[in-house]
Design an enzyme around this catalytic site. Structure first.
Site, short mmCIF file in Angstrom:
data_model
loop_
_atom_site.label_atom_id
_atom_site.label_comp_id
_atom_site.label_asym_id
_atom_site.label_seq_id
_atom_site.Cartn_x
_atom_site.Cartn_y
_atom_site.Cartn_z
N MET A 90 39.09 52.29 37.88
CA MET A 90 39.99 51.49 37.05
C MET A 90 41.29 51.14 37.79
O MET A 90 41.62 51.73 38.81
CB MET A 90 40.33 52.26 35.78
CG MET A 90 39.14 52.54 34.88
SD MET A 90 39.57 53.53 33.44
CE MET A 90 40.55 52.37 32.48
N HIS A 91 41.99 50.15 37.24
CA HIS A 91 43.39 49.82 37.53
C HIS A 91 43.62 49.04 38.82
O HIS A 91 44.69 48.46 39.00
CB HIS A 91 44.26 51.09 37.58
CG HIS A 91 44.06 52.03 36.46
ND1 HIS A 91 44.23 51.66 35.15
CD2 HIS A 91 43.70 53.34 36.44
CE1 HIS A 91 43.99 52.71 34.36
NE2 HIS A 91 43.65 53.74 35.13
N ASP A 131 34.82 52.95 34.97
CA ASP A 131 34.08 54.17 35.27
C ASP A 131 34.25 55.24 34.19
O ASP A 131 33.31 55.95 33.85
CB ASP A 131 34.43 54.71 36.65
CG ASP A 131 35.90 55.00 36.85
OD1 ASP A 131 36.73 54.72 35.96
OD2 ASP A 131 36.25 55.49 37.95
#
Length: 509
Positions: free
Chosen positions: A84-85, A243
């Protein structure tokens, strides 16, 4: 449920490696492959990766899984999961402009403060469901605008890591709510890009890809990508999910009241929600799940720590200098030889700053209480206990906000260790159910692929596919002991919080 004949390919782009699994329609994993790639750290606090290295690793992992199984003709769809991110920047010709800045990056601390001040913490959490943190796409984009203006002017598309992989597979740009909510640019209730946040942060909405459901078919595998992956062209590629969201599916944690603790590179505690519930103090994250609200728990609340397995890897590589495939088993075995409390040794696992509950990128790790009698056994146990205390610290926020699980489902690399299972059970005072599947995020991606083909309902498949090892019960006496030790852990952070920033300023630029 009738079991379809074909196979599903789940691909999970992690922080240090990619995993690919071939799964039957009833959840049996027949083959798997993996490949690693480095984190590029050109300066202290920087964490970048080369998207081309991701793609080459995906090709290697998929070919490995196909070779293990023997052929690719039965593969019917591909699902994706990813870290992520992170931020991938493309120009007008869809060429990558720079290395991806990933979730572990700490350079945007000033931008985090700016975003929080500009939007306001209460409004930010109400809109996005979460505080912003370093490494989040919103903060990274502001950093690029302020520190790399020449790069900023060339941006035409902004992607999250797994969405870059899907573009490489299909040539189509898309996103979905679970990963998009981790960018901190999404209206978490509406599950749509937030016009308010984009306006306040002066980010062009045209840069962001269109949103669709995680189980939606986003495109088909191009001939070029198929040749590189060793797969048939034209395979449906499902949008996929973040995820953490895929991990919950693969672990069968899809109902409110259940709790998933994942000990991978970082650590995440996750509780599914059927409605948005935010922490107004900004200590925890509320993100969209891989499910749409009509399918079940459409959101989850999460506490995250930045160094779980990374702390053990630091011990392996930087302290003990261990090599070999059994290095982690040796370290956890040594930890089992030391008593609870590691002989008075306490480890703060803030090697990359910390999120829940401190949201402090300047936090630093520490070993406290060292004496001449401490050795590798005590240090190894202190690392396991310190990571677990940090997870319990994050859990205390979720408990304050209404989480009261009856047990902990334990996943990630840490779930394989009986010693770590027992430490988690004793610290939390709850039974621990270790997940039997080691690659649950890739498995969750495969579930979404099957749901995209309408083989089954994703939540039902998640419940049916999940399998667990023997439950580990907590010891009441050790739980009481660890409650006292946890108090010392919290005090250690409080007593050193102001020192962390000063130490950081001693590092040469």
């Amino acid at each position: 449920m009738k079991i379809p004949h074909g196979l599903l390919l789940g691909v999970d782009l992690g922080t240090s490696s990619v995993k690919a699994v071939l799964v039957t329609g009833d959840g049996q994993t027949l083959a798997a492959g993996s490949a690693e790639y480095p984190i590029i750290q050109t300066k202290p606090g920087y964490a970048e990766q080369d998207p081309e290295a991701w793609w080459q690793a995906v090709c290697k992992a998929v070919r490995m899984a196909v070779k293990m199984y023997g052929e690719s003709a039965r593969i019917t769809a591909i699902g994706l999961s990813g870290q992520m991110h992170g931020t991938v920047l493309l120009d007008g010709q869809n060429e990558v402009l720079a290395h991806a800045i990933i979730w572990a990056d700490q350079r945007s601390a000033h931008q985090v403060q700016e975003i929080t001040a500009r939007v306001g913490l209460e409004r930010l959490t109400a809109l996005a469901g979460s505080p912003v943190a370093t490494g989040f796409q919103a903060a990274t984009l502001l950093w690029v605008r302020q520190e790399r203006p020449e790069l900023w002017r060339r941006i035409e598309h902004v992607l999250l890591p797994k969405d870059y992989l899907r573009w490489r597979m299909t040539g189509d740009l898309a996103a979905e709510p679970s990963d998009a909510s981790g960018a901190l640019l999404l209206d978490v209730r509406r599950r749509a890009w937030s016009d308010d946040l984009l306006s306040l942060l002066e980010i062009d909405a045209a840069w962001l890809p269109p949103l669709q459901a995680a189980r939606a078919v986003a495109g088909t595998l191009t001939a070029e990508a198929a040749a590189e992956l060793g797969l048939p062209a034209g395979l449906p590629v499902v949008t996929g999910a973040a995820d953490t969201a895929c991990s919950a599916l693969g672990a069968g944690v899809v109902e409110p009241g259940e709790m998933l603790l994942t000990l991978s590179s970082g650590g995440q505690l996750l509780q599914p929600l059927t409605e948005v519930r935010v922490d107004p103090l900004g200590r925890a994250h509320t993100f969209c799940s891989a499910l749409e609200p009509e399918e079940g728990a459409g959101w989850y609340q999460m506490g995250a720590i930045l160094a779980a397995g990374l702390a053990l890897r630091w011990l392996r590589d930087n302290v003990l200098g261990l090599t070999g495939a059994d290095a982690y088993e040796r370290m956890t075995a040594w930890a089992g030889e030391a008593p609870p409390g590691a002989g008075g040794l306490l480890f703060l696992p803030y090697l990359s700053g910390e999120r829940t509950p401190h949201m402090n990128p300047e936090a630093r790790g520490a070993l406290l209480g060292l004496t001449g009698r401490h050795g590798r056994c005590e240090i190894a146990r202190a690392v396991l206990e310190g990571v677990t205390f940090a997870c319990y610290d994050a859990f205390s926020v979720l408990a304050e906000l209404g989480a009261h699980p009856a047990a902990v489902v334990l996943a990630g690399g840490g779930a394989a260790s009986r010693v770590w299972q027992q430490i988690v059970a004793d610290v939390f005072g709850l039974p621990v159910r270790p997940l039997a599947v080691s690659e649950q995020s890739a498995l969750g991606a495969a579930i979404l692929a099957g749901a995209g083909l309408e083989w089954f309902d994703a939540a039902e498949a998640a419940r049916a596919w999940a399998s667990y090892g023997d439950e580990t019960a907590p010891d009441p006496a050790r739980h009481a002991f660890y409650q006292e030790a946890f108090g010392a852990f919290r005090t250690a952070y409080a007593n050193n919080a102001t020192l962390f920033g000063a130490l950081g300023r001693l590092i040469p630029a």
